[in-house]
Scaffold this motif. Sequence first.
Motif, PDB file in Angstrom:
ATOM      1  N   THR A  30       0.832  -1.202   0.000  1.00 47.33           N
ATOM      2  CA  THR A  30       0.000   0.000   0.000  1.00 47.33           C
ATOM      3  C   THR A  30       0.865   1.251   0.000  1.00 47.33           C
ATOM      4  N   ILE A  31       1.917   1.263   0.797  1.00 41.87           N
ATOM      5  CA  ILE A  31       2.840   2.404   0.823  1.00 41.87           C
ATOM      6  C   ILE A  31       3.495   2.582  -0.549  1.00 41.87           C
ATOM      7  N   ILE A  32       3.897   1.479  -1.150  1.00 41.76           N
ATOM      8  CA  ILE A  32       4.497   1.527  -2.488  1.00 41.76           C
ATOM      9  C   ILE A  32       3.521   2.148  -3.484  1.00 41.76           C
ATOM     10  N   ASN A  33       2.258   1.749  -3.418  1.00 39.35           N
ATOM     11  CA  ASN A  33       1.236   2.308  -4.323  1.00 39.35           C
ATOM     12  C   ASN A  33       0.985   3.789  -4.050  1.00 39.35           C
ATOM     13  N   ILE A  34       0.899   4.163  -2.793  1.00 42.79           N
ATOM     14  CA  ILE A  34       0.675   5.564  -2.431  1.00 42.79           C
ATOM     15  C   ILE A  34       1.784   6.448  -3.000  1.00 42.79           C
ATOM     16  N   MET A  35       3.007   5.949  -2.943  1.00 42.70           N
ATOM     17  CA  MET A  35       4.155   6.755  -3.362  1.00 42.70           C
ATOM     18  C   MET A  35       4.518   6.549  -4.831  1.00 42.70           C
ATOM     19  N   ILE A  86       9.211   2.742  11.519  1.00 48.19           N
ATOM     20  CA  ILE A  86       9.133   2.649  10.063  1.00 48.19           C
ATOM     21  C   ILE A  86      10.037   3.704   9.458  1.00 48.19           C
ATOM     22  N   ASP A  87      10.892   3.296   8.521  1.00 43.13           N
ATOM     23  CA  ASP A  87      11.734   4.213   7.755  1.00 43.13           C
ATOM     24  C   ASP A  87      11.428   4.019   6.282  1.00 43.13           C
ATOM     25  N   ILE A  88      11.100   5.098   5.613  1.00 48.35           N
ATOM     26  CA  ILE A  88      10.844   5.067   4.171  1.00 48.35           C
ATOM     27  C   ILE A  88      11.832   6.029   3.538  1.00 48.35           C
ATOM     28  N   PHE A  89      12.783   5.487   2.792  1.00 51.96           N
ATOM     29  CA  PHE A  89      13.760   6.325   2.109  1.00 51.96           C
ATOM     30  C   PHE A  89      13.446   6.319   0.630  1.00 51.96           C
ATOM     31  N   THR A  90      13.343   7.511   0.037  1.00 51.44           N
ATOM     32  CA  THR A  90      12.935   7.593  -1.351  1.00 51.44           C
ATOM     33  C   THR A  90      13.521   8.819  -2.032  1.00 51.44           C
ATOM     34  N   CYS A  91      13.680   8.716  -3.308  1.00 53.43           N
ATOM     35  CA  CYS A  91      14.079   9.851  -4.146  1.00 53.43           C
ATOM     36  C   CYS A  91      12.865  10.493  -4.806  1.00 53.43           C
ATOM     37  N   CYS A  92      11.667   9.923  -4.617  1.00 52.80           N
ATOM     38  CA  CYS A  92      10.475  10.503  -5.235  1.00 52.80           C
ATOM     39  C   CYS A  92      10.010  11.722  -4.434  1.00 52.80           C
ATOM     40  N   LYS A  93       9.176  12.505  -5.060  1.00 48.32           N
ATOM     41  CA  LYS A  93       8.668  13.713  -4.405  1.00 48.32           C
ATOM     42  C   LYS A  93       7.650  13.334  -3.342  1.00 48.32           C
ATOM     43  N   ASN A  95       4.594  14.894  -1.004  1.00 50.75           N
ATOM     44  CA  ASN A  95       3.692  16.022  -0.835  1.00 50.75           C
ATOM     45  C   ASN A  95       2.740  15.734   0.327  1.00 50.75           C
ATOM     46  N   PRO A  96       1.993  16.736   0.787  1.00 53.42           N
ATOM     47  CA  PRO A  96       1.088  16.527   1.931  1.00 53.42           C
ATOM     48  C   PRO A  96       0.062  15.415   1.725  1.00 53.42           C
ATOM     49  N   GLU A  97      -0.409  15.224   0.495  1.00 56.57           N
ATOM     50  CA  GLU A  97      -1.375  14.151   0.242  1.00 56.57           C
ATOM     51  C   GLU A  97      -0.751  12.781   0.488  1.00 56.57           C
ATOM     52  N   ILE A  98       0.479  12.599   0.057  1.00 55.11           N
ATOM     53  CA  ILE A  98       1.175  11.331   0.306  1.00 55.11           C
ATOM     54  C   ILE A  98       1.320  11.096   1.804  1.00 55.11           C
ATOM     55  N   ILE A  99       1.763  12.105   2.533  1.00 53.06           N
ATOM     56  CA  ILE A  99       1.922  11.972   3.985  1.00 53.06           C
ATOM     57  C   ILE A  99       0.583  11.647   4.643  1.00 53.06           C
ATOM     58  N   TYR A 104      -2.845   7.700   7.329  1.00 56.34           N
ATOM     59  CA  TYR A 104      -4.114   6.966   7.390  1.00 56.34           C
ATOM     60  C   TYR A 104      -3.858   5.458   7.453  1.00 56.34           C
ATOM     61  N   GLU A 105      -2.981   4.966   6.590  1.00 56.92           N
ATOM     62  CA  GLU A 105      -2.688   3.526   6.564  1.00 56.92           C
ATOM     63  C   GLU A 105      -2.022   3.070   7.857  1.00 56.92           C
ATOM     64  N   ILE A 106      -1.137   3.886   8.401  1.00 56.42           N
ATOM     65  CA  ILE A 106      -0.483   3.550   9.671  1.00 56.42           C
ATOM     66  C   ILE A 106      -1.530   3.406  10.770  1.00 56.42           C
ATOM     67  N   LYS A 107      -2.435   4.353  10.856  1.00 57.83           N
ATOM     68  CA  LYS A 107      -3.475   4.290  11.894  1.00 57.83           C
ATOM     69  C   LYS A 107      -4.398   3.099  11.676  1.00 57.83           C
ATOM     70  N   LYS A 108      -4.719   2.813  10.420  1.00 61.40           N
ATOM     71  CA  LYS A 108      -5.621   1.703  10.108  1.00 61.40           C
ATOM     72  C   LYS A 108      -4.995   0.356  10.466  1.00 61.40           C
ATOM     73  N   ILE A 109      -3.741   0.163  10.121  1.00 62.25           N
ATOM     74  CA  ILE A 109      -3.092  -1.141  10.330  1.00 62.25           C
ATOM     75  C   ILE A 109      -2.568  -1.308  11.751  1.00 62.25           C
ATOM     76  N   PHE A 110      -1.883  -0.295  12.286  1.00 61.95           N
ATOM     77  CA  PHE A 110      -1.190  -0.451  13.571  1.00 61.95           C
ATOM     78  C   PHE A 110      -1.948   0.124  14.759  1.00 61.95           C
ATOM     79  N   ASN A 111      -2.853   1.065  14.515  1.00 63.88           N
ATOM     80  CA  ASN A 111      -3.659   1.667  15.565  1.00 63.88           C
ATOM     81  C   ASN A 111      -2.824   2.098  16.779  1.00 63.88           C
TER      82      ASN A 111
END
Length: 123
Positions: A30-35, A86-93, A95-99, A104-111
Amino acid sequence: MFGKLLIYDLKDCNSCYLSNKEILTYFINTIINIMNMKSVGLPQFEYFESNEFNIKNDLVGYSVTQIISMSSITIHICELSKNVYIDIFTCCKINPEIINNINYEIKKIFNPTKVNHQIIDRD
C-alpha cells in the motif's frame, strides 16, 4: 538533494497485526502504491525470537525490509512494548497528500496510541 527519509515512531500499537506477515506485506504494498514506487523482489522478514537477550532489550518481533525502485522501506516491530519503527527512504517527491495517505494507513493497520514522524532531506 539526494532524497527524503520519512521516519515514523509508533507507540503502544493496539493491533493484532504486529506478527502477521500477510498484513505487513499488504501495508508495504500500500505504501508503495501511495508513493507510486515499484518493489524490487519480495519483502524480507527476519523474526527475532523470544530469548533472554531479546526480551530484556525489547527486540522480540519482525524486522522487515523491502527494496523499492527508488530506495527502501524498513519496519522494526517490538512485540513486547507494541512499538513499531518505520523508515521510508525515497528519491520521489513527497507532498502533503502522500503523507496524509501514509498516516491513514499507519493508523488503520497499527492503531498506535501515539505517532511521531519527521522528514529528513538527504543531501
